[in-house]
Design a protein around this motif. Structure first.
Motif, mmCIF file in Angstrom:
data_model
loop_
_atom_site.group_PDB
_atom_site.id
_atom_site.type_symbol
_atom_site.label_atom_id
_atom_site.label_comp_id
_atom_site.label_asym_id
_atom_site.label_seq_id
_atom_site.Cartn_x
_atom_site.Cartn_y
_atom_site.Cartn_z
ATOM 1 N N UNK A 51 0.832 -1.211 0.000
ATOM 2 C CA UNK A 51 0.000 0.000 0.000
ATOM 3 C C UNK A 51 0.862 1.255 0.000
ATOM 4 N N UNK A 52 1.883 1.273 0.848
ATOM 5 C CA UNK A 52 2.759 2.449 0.942
ATOM 6 C C UNK A 52 3.562 2.638 -0.335
ATOM 7 N N UNK A 53 4.020 1.547 -0.939
ATOM 8 C CA UNK A 53 4.754 1.634 -2.199
ATOM 9 C C UNK A 53 3.872 2.231 -3.283
ATOM 10 N N UNK A 54 2.622 1.795 -3.324
ATOM 11 C CA UNK A 54 1.673 2.335 -4.297
ATOM 12 C C UNK A 54 1.436 3.824 -4.051
ATOM 13 N N UNK A 55 1.317 4.214 -2.783
ATOM 14 C CA UNK A 55 1.113 5.623 -2.443
ATOM 15 C C UNK A 55 2.318 6.463 -2.847
ATOM 16 N N UNK A 56 3.514 5.954 -2.581
ATOM 17 C CA UNK A 56 4.732 6.677 -2.954
ATOM 18 C C UNK A 56 4.796 6.850 -4.470
ATOM 19 N N UNK A 57 4.444 5.802 -5.216
ATOM 20 C CA UNK A 57 4.437 5.894 -6.685
ATOM 21 C C UNK A 57 3.481 6.986 -7.153
ATOM 22 N N UNK A 58 2.302 7.015 -6.543
ATOM 23 C CA UNK A 58 1.310 8.017 -6.944
ATOM 24 C C UNK A 58 1.755 9.434 -6.614
ATOM 25 N N UNK A 59 2.412 9.597 -5.469
ATOM 26 C CA UNK A 59 2.797 10.932 -5.027
ATOM 27 C C UNK A 59 4.147 11.396 -5.565
ATOM 28 N N UNK A 60 4.995 10.469 -5.958
ATOM 29 C CA UNK A 60 6.366 10.839 -6.304
ATOM 30 C C UNK A 60 6.488 11.605 -7.607
ATOM 31 N N UNK A 61 5.669 11.321 -8.568
ATOM 32 C CA UNK A 61 5.727 12.024 -9.853
ATOM 33 C C UNK A 61 4.316 12.236 -10.391
ATOM 34 N N UNK A 62 3.576 13.141 -9.765
ATOM 35 C CA UNK A 62 2.213 13.359 -10.257
ATOM 36 C C UNK A 62 2.218 14.118 -11.578
ATOM 37 N N UNK A 63 1.211 13.879 -12.389
ATOM 38 C CA UNK A 63 1.023 14.635 -13.624
ATOM 39 C C UNK A 63 -0.032 15.688 -13.306
ATOM 40 N N UNK A 64 0.390 16.948 -13.351
ATOM 41 C CA UNK A 64 -0.470 18.048 -12.918
ATOM 42 C C UNK A 64 -0.899 18.881 -14.124
ATOM 43 N N UNK A 65 -2.215 18.982 -14.361
ATOM 44 C CA UNK A 65 -2.671 19.871 -15.433
ATOM 45 C C UNK A 65 -2.575 21.328 -14.964
ATOM 46 N N UNK A 66 -1.885 22.163 -15.729
ATOM 47 C CA UNK A 66 -1.714 23.573 -15.367
ATOM 48 C C UNK A 66 -2.811 24.391 -16.036
ATOM 49 N N UNK A 67 -2.860 24.317 -17.316
ATOM 50 C CA UNK A 67 -3.875 24.985 -18.124
ATOM 51 C C UNK A 67 -4.265 24.015 -19.224
ATOM 52 N N UNK A 68 -5.269 24.362 -19.983
ATOM 53 C CA UNK A 68 -5.729 23.495 -21.052
ATOM 54 C C UNK A 68 -4.574 23.160 -22.002
ATOM 55 N N UNK A 69 -4.237 21.880 -22.077
ATOM 56 C CA UNK A 69 -3.192 21.429 -22.993
ATOM 57 C C UNK A 69 -1.783 21.472 -22.429
ATOM 58 N N UNK A 70 -1.621 21.949 -21.188
ATOM 59 C CA UNK A 70 -0.282 22.062 -20.589
ATOM 60 C C UNK A 70 -0.245 21.246 -19.291
ATOM 61 N N UNK A 71 0.692 20.306 -19.245
ATOM 62 C CA UNK A 71 0.863 19.457 -18.066
ATOM 63 C C UNK A 71 2.248 19.673 -17.468
ATOM 64 N N UNK A 72 2.358 19.442 -16.158
ATOM 65 C CA UNK A 72 3.648 19.525 -15.459
ATOM 66 C C UNK A 72 3.869 18.225 -14.698
#
Length: 193
Positions: free
Chosen positions: A56-77
């Motif tokens: 469970x913790x490994x899965x949580x770390x994977x999810x939190x370690x490199x999130x894909x964040x939408x900034x604006x329409x068509x732009x991700x960080x």
């Protein structure tokens, strides 16, 4: 003690015959054996709980370690933080490609602000990610590039001619907006009388 019934009157014998033998198992050793079995069972239960919690913790770390964040329409960080292993980088690439396609993005900003050093493996992983996004018709921009990271990049074999990079995320977002034909305009204040 052990016993074994040899003859039983109910079965037609004249008398009951029981053979008694001495047992090597004492009540004390029997109790110790039972206690060890219970202890081993409890240890196995705890080990299973630890394995489950670790997963469970490994899965949580994977999810939190490199999130894909939408900034604006068509732009991700994607902010990169910490050290990357081959498995972690593969997951990052897979996650980035999936989100890039799903959100129909045109720009991916790879934020290196949280990285203070990385080796050839990470540089080649970044190169693979940039090429994969390019194959989807998108553009990658590196942001948060520090002086020490820029030195590491120049020492690597990565082709810097086609790579756009900025020292801050803000500059990268502005660039991505310009490339998309968008701009952020400051709202004029209304005069109130």
């Amino acid at each position: 003690m052990w016993y074994k019934t040899k003859k039983i009157q109910v079965m037609g014998h004249d008398y009951d015959e029981i053979e008694i033998t001495v047992s090597s198992t004492t009540p004390s050793s029997n109790i110790h054996k039972l206690a060890r079995e219970k202890e081993q069972q409890r240890i196995c239960e705890l080990e299973n709980k630890v394995e489950e919690r670790t997963a469970q913790l490994t899965s949580l770390v994977k999810d939190l370690s490199s999130p894909v964040i939408p900034v604006l329409d068509g732009i991700l960080v994607i902010p990169l933080i910490g050290r990357f292993t081959e498995g972690r980088f593969e997951e990052l690439i897979e996650k980035a490609l999936h989100e890039f396609s799903r959100r129909q993005a045109s720009h991916l900003l790879i934020d290196l602000t949280g990285m203070n050093q990385f080796g050839e493996f990470t540089i080649h992983g970044l190169e693979r990610l940039i090429q994969a996004i390019g194959l989807l018709g998108g553009e990658c921009t590196l942001v948060g590039v520090s002086p020490s990271l820029s030195i590491q990049f120049t020492k690597s074999e990565i082709n810097l001619n086609t790579l756009t990079s900025f020292s801050t995320l803000q500059h990268g977002v502005q660039y991505a907006l310009e490339q998309s034909g968008l701009e952020i305009v400051k709202k004029k204040k209304r005069n109130t009388l």
